[in-house]
Structure formats: structure tokens, C-alpha cells
Design a protein around this motif. Structure first.
Motif, PDB file in Angstrom:
ATOM      1  N   SER A 149      27.419  -3.323  -6.881  1.00 32.59           N
ATOM      2  CA  SER A 149      26.494  -3.030  -7.979  1.00 32.59           C
ATOM      3  C   SER A 149      25.057  -3.378  -7.607  1.00 32.59           C
ATOM      4  O   SER A 149      24.117  -2.725  -8.070  1.00 32.59           O
ATOM      5  N   GLN A 150      24.872  -4.409  -6.750  1.00 33.12           N
ATOM      6  CA  GLN A 150      23.524  -4.812  -6.355  1.00 33.12           C
ATOM      7  C   GLN A 150      22.838  -3.758  -5.494  1.00 33.12           C
ATOM      8  O   GLN A 150      21.616  -3.621  -5.522  1.00 33.12           O
ATOM      9  N   MET A 151      23.621  -3.042  -4.715  1.00 30.20           N
ATOM     10  CA  MET A 151      23.042  -2.067  -3.793  1.00 30.20           C
ATOM     11  C   MET A 151      23.327  -0.631  -4.206  1.00 30.20           C
ATOM     12  O   MET A 151      23.081   0.291  -3.433  1.00 30.20           O
ATOM     13  N   GLN A 152      23.820  -0.443  -5.405  1.00 31.81           N
ATOM     14  CA  GLN A 152      24.282   0.889  -5.797  1.00 31.81           C
ATOM     15  C   GLN A 152      23.190   1.947  -5.691  1.00 31.81           C
ATOM     16  O   GLN A 152      23.391   3.008  -5.097  1.00 31.81           O
ATOM     17  N   SER A 153      22.021   1.663  -6.250  1.00 25.72           N
ATOM     18  CA  SER A 153      20.952   2.672  -6.250  1.00 25.72           C
ATOM     19  C   SER A 153      20.489   2.984  -4.828  1.00 25.72           C
ATOM     20  O   SER A 153      20.235   4.151  -4.484  1.00 25.72           O
ATOM     21  N   SER A 154      20.382   1.939  -3.987  1.00 25.83           N
ATOM     22  CA  SER A 154      19.957   2.152  -2.608  1.00 25.83           C
ATOM     23  C   SER A 154      20.969   2.986  -1.844  1.00 25.83           C
ATOM     24  O   SER A 154      20.616   3.920  -1.118  1.00 25.83           O
ATOM     25  N   LEU A 155      22.247   2.644  -1.998  1.00 29.26           N
ATOM     26  CA  LEU A 155      23.291   3.359  -1.269  1.00 29.26           C
ATOM     27  C   LEU A 155      23.408   4.809  -1.742  1.00 29.26           C
ATOM     28  O   LEU A 155      23.673   5.708  -0.940  1.00 29.26           O
ATOM     29  N   GLU A 156      23.220   5.028  -3.027  1.00 32.91           N
ATOM     30  CA  GLU A 156      23.292   6.403  -3.539  1.00 32.91           C
ATOM     31  C   GLU A 156      22.192   7.265  -2.935  1.00 32.91           C
ATOM     32  O   GLU A 156      22.425   8.432  -2.582  1.00 32.91           O
ATOM     33  N   LYS A 157      20.999   6.697  -2.789  1.00 33.68           N
ATOM     34  CA  LYS A 157      19.892   7.462  -2.217  1.00 33.68           C
ATOM     35  C   LYS A 157      20.165   7.786  -0.753  1.00 33.68           C
ATOM     36  O   LYS A 157      19.947   8.923  -0.310  1.00 33.68           O
ATOM     37  N   VAL A 158      20.644   6.792   0.010  1.00 29.58           N
ATOM     38  CA  VAL A 158      20.950   7.037   1.417  1.00 29.58           C
ATOM     39  C   VAL A 158      22.082   8.046   1.551  1.00 29.58           C
ATOM     40  O   VAL A 158      22.063   8.908   2.433  1.00 29.58           O
ATOM     41  N   GLN A 159      23.083   7.958   0.656  1.00 27.03           N
ATOM     42  CA  GLN A 159      24.197   8.898   0.713  1.00 27.03           C
ATOM     43  C   GLN A 159      23.716  10.324   0.462  1.00 27.03           C
ATOM     44  O   GLN A 159      24.199  11.270   1.095  1.00 27.03           O
ATOM     45  N   GLU A 160      22.750  10.494  -0.431  1.00 22.31           N
ATOM     46  CA  GLU A 160      22.191  11.825  -0.665  1.00 22.31           C
ATOM     47  C   GLU A 160      21.517  12.358   0.600  1.00 22.31           C
ATOM     48  O   GLU A 160      21.637  13.535   0.936  1.00 22.31           O
ATOM     49  N   GLU A 161      20.811  11.474   1.304  1.00 21.96           N
ATOM     50  CA  GLU A 161      20.167  11.884   2.551  1.00 21.96           C
ATOM     51  C   GLU A 161      21.209  12.282   3.590  1.00 21.96           C
ATOM     52  O   GLU A 161      21.028  13.261   4.325  1.00 21.96           O
ATOM     53  N   LEU A 162      22.306  11.516   3.657  1.00 24.13           N
ATOM     54  CA  LEU A 162      23.361  11.820   4.626  1.00 24.13           C
ATOM     55  C   LEU A 162      24.070  13.127   4.284  1.00 24.13           C
ATOM     56  O   LEU A 162      24.463  13.883   5.180  1.00 24.13           O
ATOM     57  N   ASP A 163      24.244  13.394   2.988  1.00 28.90           N
ATOM     58  CA  ASP A 163      24.866  14.657   2.587  1.00 28.90           C
ATOM     59  C   ASP A 163      23.966  15.839   2.929  1.00 28.90           C
ATOM     60  O   ASP A 163      24.444  16.910   3.321  1.00 28.90           O
ATOM     61  N   PHE A 164      22.654  15.639   2.762  1.00 23.06           N
ATOM     62  CA  PHE A 164      21.705  16.714   3.041  1.00 23.06           C
ATOM     63  C   PHE A 164      21.526  16.925   4.540  1.00 23.06           C
ATOM     64  O   PHE A 164      21.415  18.054   5.015  1.00 23.06           O
ATOM     65  N   ARG A 165      21.501  15.812   5.308  1.00 26.38           N
ATOM     66  CA  ARG A 165      21.324  15.883   6.759  1.00 26.38           C
ATOM     67  C   ARG A 165      22.308  14.924   7.409  1.00 26.38           C
ATOM     68  O   ARG A 165      21.989  13.769   7.677  1.00 26.38           O
ATOM     69  N   PRO A 166      23.528  15.385   7.681  1.00 31.75           N
ATOM     70  CA  PRO A 166      24.559  14.504   8.243  1.00 31.75           C
ATOM     71  C   PRO A 166      24.141  13.943   9.594  1.00 31.75           C
ATOM     72  O   PRO A 166      23.462  14.612  10.377  1.00 31.75           O
ATOM     73  N   PRO A 167      24.534  12.707   9.893  1.00 29.52           N
ATOM     74  CA  PRO A 167      24.219  12.132  11.206  1.00 29.52           C
ATOM     75  C   PRO A 167      25.014  12.801  12.318  1.00 29.52           C
ATOM     76  O   PRO A 167      26.073  13.377  12.081  1.00 29.52           O
ATOM     77  N   VAL A 168      24.496  12.725  13.525  1.00 29.90           N
ATOM     78  CA  VAL A 168      25.213  13.224  14.692  1.00 29.90           C
ATOM     79  C   VAL A 168      26.460  12.372  14.897  1.00 29.90           C
ATOM     80  O   VAL A 168      26.415  11.144  14.809  1.00 29.90           O
ATOM     81  N   VAL A 169      27.590  13.000  15.152  1.00 25.02           N
ATOM     82  CA  VAL A 169      28.843  12.282  15.406  1.00 25.02           C
ATOM     83  C   VAL A 169      29.193  12.452  16.877  1.00 25.02           C
ATOM     84  O   VAL A 169      29.347  13.585  17.367  1.00 25.02           O
ATOM     85  N   LEU A 170      29.286  11.331  17.594  1.00 22.54           N
ATOM     86  CA  LEU A 170      29.548  11.348  19.023  1.00 22.54           C
ATOM     87  C   LEU A 170      30.910  10.744  19.319  1.00 22.54           C
ATOM     88  O   LEU A 170      31.399   9.895  18.570  1.00 22.54           O
ATOM     89  N   SER A 171      31.500  11.150  20.413  1.00 27.28           N
ATOM     90  CA  SER A 171      32.736  10.548  20.907  1.00 27.28           C
ATOM     91  C   SER A 171      32.363   9.473  21.928  1.00 27.28           C
ATOM     92  O   SER A 171      31.556   9.724  22.835  1.00 27.28           O
ATOM     93  N   LEU A 172      32.912   8.280  21.787  1.00 26.89           N
ATOM     94  CA  LEU A 172      32.597   7.215  22.728  1.00 26.89           C
ATOM     95  C   LEU A 172      33.050   7.566  24.140  1.00 26.89           C
ATOM     96  O   LEU A 172      32.446   7.156  25.128  1.00 26.89           O
ATOM     97  N   GLU A 173      34.124   8.323  24.249  1.00 29.83           N
ATOM     98  CA  GLU A 173      34.572   8.738  25.571  1.00 29.83           C
ATOM     99  C   GLU A 173      33.546   9.672  26.216  1.00 29.83           C
ATOM    100  O   GLU A 173      33.232   9.555  27.398  1.00 29.83           O
TER     101      GLU A 173
END
Length: 303
Positions: A132-156
Motif C-alpha cells: 500500500s505504501q508503494m502502490q501509486s509508484s508501482l502503478e505508474k512504473v507498471q504503466e510505463e512497462l506496459d507501454f514500453r516493455p523492457p528488453v528480455v535477454l537470455s543469460l545463456e
């Protein structure tokens, strides 16, 4: 339960570790993740923006902007929004504490190890704060991630890319985050107007003298350069005020030096008041560039 286990701040261009958390775990899976984090660090210049790499037990997340990137080893249960909010907060803490010139000149690993105390404070906050303390912050970051997903790499693949000199592994690129400057002030607008005026005067005099000199004599080439070099310096001063650029202090001092030397050279063609006007505008512009900073936060992530 801890979700963020290890953090490292690195220089993007060569992967040099600048600071890191002093936490250490002896689990083989964690040690393997640390080894792969180091391998990924030297490739960050190929992966601007946000990205993640997954292993069986951990996830490695990274977020880069400018010449500094923050990386973290997190549990697989750690939400991506929380991880990137943590990294963004850490990035702002680091860049507000250390000048870009110091970062660029760092020559040994962990030159900013004293930053570990800040890393521990931010990590403790994110590991123990309630949802609950970070809800607003996390929601905003999640919107950014939904709009521009991060690059997903394989460690191998990351390991293989680290061993290949020709880099055959395909890379998905993402635009780096945009730097947001503080609002332009009235004095800043005045400095821009005066700087543009000085640039125009230098250009007009320089072009006029060039037309005359090319037809009459070649010995005045020094005077032509003394007009045109300050013209270019004035234009770059306007650019540095309007847009963020790493290493601004060194660039501002260099431009100021060019303007002062150019006007000193023109002592015979300009009177004292004209020289003082041009130099005074240059100092005013330099002051405005150095006092206009980046906005404190890019998002609502806070400690």
C-alpha cells in the motif's frame, strides 16, 4: 521477505563497476547470477533503457540512462515494476551525488563504494515497505512497462555474447529514457536572447570580414576565426542550456574560454565596452547552464 538481493552501479560504456551492495550469499545459484551480471554489465551499451535476464532461481534487471546504469539481482517473485522502480530511485540518488565528470574519469573498480550506505537504505525500503505504501509508484512504473516493455535477454545468450568478439547475438534496442530539465526561468530566457544576439553579431562581422579579406589580404584570417569561433561557442551555449548533456561543467568552461580568448584577440576591432558586453553575456549564460539542473525525479518512486 527480501526480494532484492544484490545491486551494482556500473558505467555503461565499459561495464566498470562503480559501486555495489556489500551483501554476499554463498548459494551456488546466487554466485552464478553474480557472474552473469558482470558479463551482462560489459554489454550494457548494446542494451539502452530497461531490460531483464532470467535464470532458474533469480532475475537480473538493469536500467540505464546516460553513462550510468543500475543493476539488481532479484528473486523470481519480485514484481518487475518494483525492481525497476528501485533501480530508477537508485539511479537518481547516484547521479545527484556524483558528477558525471567524476564518473567518466573513474579508473578503478568500486571508486564510489561509499555509496553502499545509500544502496542499503533504498534496498531496505523496497524490501520491507508494504504494497500500500508503494502502490501509486508501482502503478505508474507498471504503466510505463506496459507501454514500453523492457528488453528480455537470455543469460545463456548473454554469456555467449561475452565470448564472441564479432557479436552475432541479435539485440532488441529500446530508446533510453529522456532527461527532463527544470523549467526555463526568466533570467534564462534573457541569457538565451543575449547569447543569440552575440552569436549574430559575431557571425555578421566574421562573414563580412571574410568577404573583404579573401579579396584583399590573407593576414586577417586570425580575426575571422576570432569572430566565428565565439559564434559557434554561443550557439553551443544555447544548446547546453536547453538540453541536458553529460559533462556539462567541462563543456561550459571550454566554451567560455573560447569566447574570452576570441574577444581578447579582437581588442583592436572592438572597444572595451563591446568586449565586456560579449564576455558578460558569456558568463551569464554559463551560470544559467550550470544552475539549470535535471528534475529531481522521473517518476514517483521515492524512499
Amino acid at each position: 521477505m527480501s526480494m532484492i538481493f544484490f545491486t551494482s552501479v556500473v558505467r555503461v560504456r565499459d561495464g566498470l563497476p562503480l559501486s555495489a551492495s556489500t551483501d554476499f550469499y554463498h548459494a551456488p545459484a546466487f554466485l552464478e547470477s553474480r557472474r552473469r551480471l558482470k558479463a551482462l554489465a560489459v554489454q550494457l551499451a548494446q542494451h539502452p533503457g530497461r531490460g531483464s535476464a532470467e535464470s532458474q532461481d533469480f532475475r537480473i534487471h538493469f536500467s540505464s540512462a546516460g553513462d550510468v546504469a543500475c543493476m539488481a539481482i532479484c528473486s523470481r517473485q519480485c514484481p518487475a515494476a518494483m525492481a525497476f522502480c528501485f533501480l530508477e530511485t537508485l539511479w537518481w540518488e547516484f547521479t545527484s551525488s556524483f558528477d558525471t565528470t567524476r564518473v567518466s574519469l573513474a579508473s578503478r573498480p568500486y571508486a564510489f563504494l561509499e555509496f553502499d550506505s545509500t544502496i542499503q537504505k533504498v534496498k531496505r525500503h523496497f524490501n520491507h515497505a508494504s504494497a500500500s505504501q508503494m502502490q501509486s509508484s508501482l502503478e505508474k512504473v507498471q504503466e510505463e512497462l506496459d507501454f514500453r516493455p523492457p528488453v528480455v535477454l537470455s543469460l545463456e545468450e548473454t554469456d555467449a555474447a561475452g565470448r564472441l568478439a564479432n557479436g552475432h547475438v541479435p539485440v532488441l534496442l529500446e530508446p533510453a529514457p529522456t532527461f527532463r530539465m527544470e523549467p526555463v526561468t526568466a533570467l534564462g530566457v534573457l541569457s538565451l536572447v543575449l547569447n543569440i544576439m552575440c552569436a549574430a553579431l559575431n557571425l555578421i562581422r566574421g562573414v563580412h570580414l571574410a568577404e573583404h579579406s579573401l579579396q584583399v589580404a590573407q593576414e586577417e584570417i586570425g580575426n575571422i576565426l576570432a569572430f566565428l569561433i565565439p559564434f559557434v561557442a554561443c550557439v553551443f551555449q544555447c544548446y547546453l542550456y536547453l538540453f541536458y548533456s553529460p559533462g556539462r561543467t567541462a563543456k561550459v568552461l571550454l566554451l567560455l574560454l573560447f569566447i574570452c580568448l576570441g574577444n581578447a584577440y579582437l581588442h583592436g576591432l572592438r572597444n572595451l565596452w563591446q568586449i565586456l558586453f560579449h564576455v558578460g553575456v558569456a558568463f551569464l549564460s554559463s551560470h544559467q547552464i550550470l544552475t539549470r539542473q535535471l528534475q529531481e525525479k522521473q517518476s514517483d518512486c521515492s524512499v
